[in-house]
Design a protein around this motif. Structure first.
Motif, PDB file in Angstrom:
ATOM      1  N   PHE A  62       0.590  -0.033 -15.746  1.00  0.00           N
ATOM      2  CA  PHE A  62      -0.195  -0.518 -14.614  1.00  0.00           C
ATOM      3  C   PHE A  62       0.658  -0.287 -13.360  1.00  0.00           C
ATOM      4  CE2 PHE A  62      -2.832  -4.068 -16.920  1.00  0.00           C
ATOM      5  CZ  PHE A  62      -3.530  -3.091 -17.598  1.00  0.00           C
ATOM      6  N   HIS A  63      -0.015  -0.356 -12.207  1.00  0.00           N
ATOM      7  CA  HIS A  63       0.676  -0.117 -10.937  1.00  0.00           C
ATOM      8  C   HIS A  63       1.940  -0.994 -10.793  1.00  0.00           C
ATOM      9  CE1 HIS A  63       1.255   0.609  -6.667  1.00  0.00           C
ATOM     10  NE2 HIS A  63       1.274  -0.698  -6.469  1.00  0.00           N
ATOM     11  N   GLY A  64       1.779  -2.298 -10.977  1.00  0.00           N
ATOM     12  CA  GLY A  64       2.899  -3.218 -10.760  1.00  0.00           C
ATOM     13  C   GLY A  64       4.035  -2.981 -11.746  1.00  0.00           C
ATOM     14  N   VAL A 101      -2.590 -11.103  -3.429  1.00  0.00           N
ATOM     15  CA  VAL A 101      -1.340 -11.093  -2.675  1.00  0.00           C
ATOM     16  C   VAL A 101      -1.173  -9.829  -1.834  1.00  0.00           C
ATOM     17  CG1 VAL A 101       0.156 -10.012  -4.408  1.00  0.00           C
ATOM     18  CG2 VAL A 101       1.062 -11.782  -2.903  1.00  0.00           C
ATOM     19  N   ASP A 102      -1.962  -8.827  -2.158  1.00  0.00           N
ATOM     20  CA  ASP A 102      -1.691  -7.541  -1.502  1.00  0.00           C
ATOM     21  C   ASP A 102      -2.931  -6.901  -0.878  1.00  0.00           C
ATOM     22  OD1 ASP A 102      -0.465  -5.269  -0.685  1.00  0.00           O
ATOM     23  OD2 ASP A 102       0.178  -4.570  -2.635  1.00  0.00           O
ATOM     24  N   SER A 103      -3.876  -6.438  -1.709  1.00  0.00           N
ATOM     25  CA  SER A 103      -4.896  -5.534  -1.158  1.00  0.00           C
ATOM     26  C   SER A 103      -5.944  -6.220  -0.290  1.00  0.00           C
ATOM     27  CB  SER A 103      -5.580  -4.763  -2.286  1.00  0.00           C
ATOM     28  OG  SER A 103      -6.238  -5.621  -3.166  1.00  0.00           O
ATOM     29  N   ALA A 108       4.356  -8.128  -9.372  1.00  0.00           N
ATOM     30  CA  ALA A 108       5.348  -7.172  -8.864  1.00  0.00           C
ATOM     31  C   ALA A 108       5.351  -7.191  -7.334  1.00  0.00           C
ATOM     32  CB  ALA A 108       5.039  -5.769  -9.386  1.00  0.00           C
ATOM     33  N   GLU A 109       4.156  -7.331  -6.741  1.00  0.00           N
ATOM     34  CA  GLU A 109       4.092  -7.330  -5.266  1.00  0.00           C
ATOM     35  C   GLU A 109       4.660  -8.640  -4.709  1.00  0.00           C
ATOM     36  OE1 GLU A 109       3.258  -4.470  -4.030  1.00  0.00           O
ATOM     37  OE2 GLU A 109       2.003  -3.528  -5.561  1.00  0.00           O
ATOM     38  N   ILE A 110       4.554  -9.709  -5.473  1.00  0.00           N
ATOM     39  CA  ILE A 110       5.129 -10.993  -5.042  1.00  0.00           C
ATOM     40  C   ILE A 110       6.663 -10.891  -5.077  1.00  0.00           C
ATOM     41  CG2 ILE A 110       5.332 -13.454  -5.616  1.00  0.00           C
ATOM     42  CD1 ILE A 110       2.418 -13.395  -6.529  1.00  0.00           C
ATOM     43  N   ALA A 136       4.902  -0.083 -12.940  1.00  0.00           N
ATOM     44  CA  ALA A 136       5.636   1.092 -12.448  1.00  0.00           C
ATOM     45  C   ALA A 136       6.482   0.710 -11.227  1.00  0.00           C
ATOM     46  CB  ALA A 136       4.659   2.201 -12.091  1.00  0.00           C
ATOM     47  N   ILE A 137       5.937  -0.176 -10.404  1.00  0.00           N
ATOM     48  CA  ILE A 137       6.673  -0.589  -9.197  1.00  0.00           C
ATOM     49  C   ILE A 137       7.913  -1.398  -9.587  1.00  0.00           C
ATOM     50  CG2 ILE A 137       6.488  -2.007  -7.066  1.00  0.00           C
ATOM     51  CD1 ILE A 137       4.933   0.863  -7.273  1.00  0.00           C
ATOM     52  N   ALA A 138       7.821  -2.147 -10.667  1.00  0.00           N
ATOM     53  CA  ALA A 138       9.000  -2.900 -11.135  1.00  0.00           C
ATOM     54  C   ALA A 138      10.134  -1.923 -11.472  1.00  0.00           C
ATOM     55  CB  ALA A 138       8.633  -3.764 -12.346  1.00  0.00           C
ATOM     56  N   GLY A 188      10.173   0.052  -3.557  1.00  0.00           N
ATOM     57  CA  GLY A 188       9.839   0.234  -4.975  1.00  0.00           C
ATOM     58  C   GLY A 188       8.735   1.242  -5.213  1.00  0.00           C
ATOM     59  N   HIS A 189       8.035   1.634  -4.137  1.00  0.00           N
ATOM     60  CA  HIS A 189       6.842   2.463  -4.317  1.00  0.00           C
ATOM     61  C   HIS A 189       7.122   3.966  -4.253  1.00  0.00           C
ATOM     62  CE1 HIS A 189       4.791  -1.334  -3.989  1.00  0.00           C
ATOM     63  NE2 HIS A 189       3.607  -0.771  -4.123  1.00  0.00           N
ATOM     64  N   THR A 190       8.229   4.381  -3.610  1.00  0.00           N
ATOM     65  CA  THR A 190       8.483   5.825  -3.509  1.00  0.00           C
ATOM     66  C   THR A 190       8.714   6.383  -4.916  1.00  0.00           C
ATOM     67  OG1 THR A 190       9.422   5.464  -1.330  1.00  0.00           O
ATOM     68  CG2 THR A 190       9.949   7.572  -2.394  1.00  0.00           C
TER      69      THR A 190
END
Ligand SMILES: NC(=O)c1ccc[n+]([C@@H]2O[C@H](COP(=O)([O-])OP(=O)(O)OC[C@H]3O[C@@H](n4cnc5c(N)ncnc54)[C@H](O)[C@@H]3O)[C@@H](O)[C@H]2O)c1
Ligand SMILES: [Zn+2]
Length: 358
Positions: A259-261, A132-134, A180-182, A263-265, A239-241
């Motif tokens: 995991f990355h997602g 979905v992202d990279s 999380a990216e979705i 933390a983004i949540a 959500g990423h800052t």
């Protein structure tokens, strides 16, 4: 070549190709001098055999295996990849198929973009995050000793292949991580998708392919509007800052880091809260975000004494301008507000708010 389930982005296609028949036809048409497949230690075991089963003609392709994980996304690993490509006598008409998650896609794409000044590469993303992202948007690269993704280029693949077949071996935590990216795509651009997703009790939902397709349309529209991140593409940082800083802090302090997602949540909840203070984001929508994200990600107990470390990490964010921390918050679901300054006071309030949700 084009099929019904496809998205055109710039000059290449994202194809939903469960049986890989499109890939087979594409490779025949392109008449590459050689086919190389890059996989990490997990995808070489779990995905590569499936790839051969679906497409036996790839048995003659050369498999390049590299150790898995973010700690192996670096120039040393690229050198190994280039050495193996040279040893296989790959010329400029060769193609590299990147079979793996975001690490393989970023590093394989970068390796292909530099090898003999650039050969074609195909992304076969095998994690939800990479699907979905990279794998789309053209950003390629590796980590360097001073930080993540510091060395890289923008270059598009010749093809991206989406298939849910890879998700069979992916553990639940990795699937939810990628979601999380979705959620992010829905929150910044699509109230309809957010409504659908907020009703899902399980991840992935049964109509995953449709959800993925709709989410990719959001990323497509954003990267096409601003391919080199001059402005509008910043909305993908929602959500990423704060989330990146939480991720870095967790890597340092937690035994089992986020995991990355995940933390983004947390970052999305805090930045949505900031939107209620700066941009008129409705309280009821904030409450819904908290409910939905907590259902899937739980509540993260931020380690004691982390406020200052997280704040320091935010001050180092490469997207800051004139020492101001600029973030994307929401005005409404689907409506981002860009370049909102996060002062220390706002951060502190968001931090306290998140803590109060425990
Ligand atoms: N280029 C971009 O625009 C962009 C955007 C977001 C993230 N990224 C990058 O993506 C990377 C993270 O991607 P990721 O989360 O996919 O990580 P990853 O590639 O490390 O994959 C996660 C783990 O899952 C394993 N795996 C992959 N596919 C599997 C499968 N089908 N079955 C079982 N195991 C499988 C991998 O071996 C790895 O251990 C980071 O390096 C990040 O910087 C890049
Ligand atoms: Zn992200």
């Amino acid at each position: 070549m084009k099929t019904a389930q496809s998205i055109r982005l710039d000059d290449y296609y994202i194809i939903f190709d469960e049986s890989l028949t499109y890939l087979s036809a594409f490779l025949k048409e392109k008449k590459y001098s050689q086919i190389l497949i890059l996989a990490d230690s997990h995808t070489a075991k779990l995905c590569y055999p499936k790839l051969l089963e679906l497409l036996p003609e790839l048995k003659s392709a050369i498999l390049i295996e590299t150790p898995d994980g973010e700690s192996n996304k670096n120039l040393d690993a690229c050198q190994e990849i280039w050495a193996k490509m040279l040893k296989a006598h790959a010329d400029r008409k060769a193609v590299l198929i990147n079979l793996g998650g975001g690490v393989i896609g970023d590093m394989g794409g970068f390796s292909a973009a530099c090898y003999k000044r650039g050969i074609d590469f195909i992304q076969v993303p095998t994690t939800v995050l990479s699907q979905v992202d990279s794998s789309i948007g053209g950003k390629l690269g590796v980590d360097f000793k001073y930080g993540k993704n510091l060395i890289g280029v923008f270059k598009n693949p010749v093809l991206v292949l989406m298939s849910t077949v890879w998700l069979e071996t992916l553990d639940k935590r990795q699937i939810v991580n990628g979601f999380a990216e979705i959620f992010k795509h829905a929150l910044i651009q699509s109230p309809i998708q957010w409504k659908i997703l907020s009703e899902a009790t399980e991840l992935p939902p049964t109509d995953f392919e449709q959800v993925l397709y709709d989410s990719l349309l959001v990323k497509k529209q954003v990267v096409e509007t601003d391919p080199y991140e001059k402005g509008w593409r910043k909305i993908l940082n929602f959500g990423h800052t704060i989330g990146h800083a939480i991720e870095a802090n967790s890597l340092q302090k937690d035994e089992n880091p986020l995991f990355h997602g995940e933390a983004i949540a947390v970052g999305m909840i805090m930045e949505a809260y900031i939107g209620t203070l700066t941009s008129g984001f409705p309280q009821k929508d904030l409450e819904e975000i908290v409910k939905v994200l907590t259902l899937h990600y739980g509540h993260y107990n931020i380690p004691e004494g982390s406020e200052s470390t997280i704040w320091e990490a935010m001050l180092l964010d490469k997207k800051n301008q004139n020492r101001q921390i600029l973030a994307v918050v929401l005005k409404a679901i689907g409506q981002p507000d860009i370049d909102v300054e996060i002062t220390k006071e706002l951060f502190q309030k968001a931090f306290n708010y998140y803590r109060s949700l425990a």
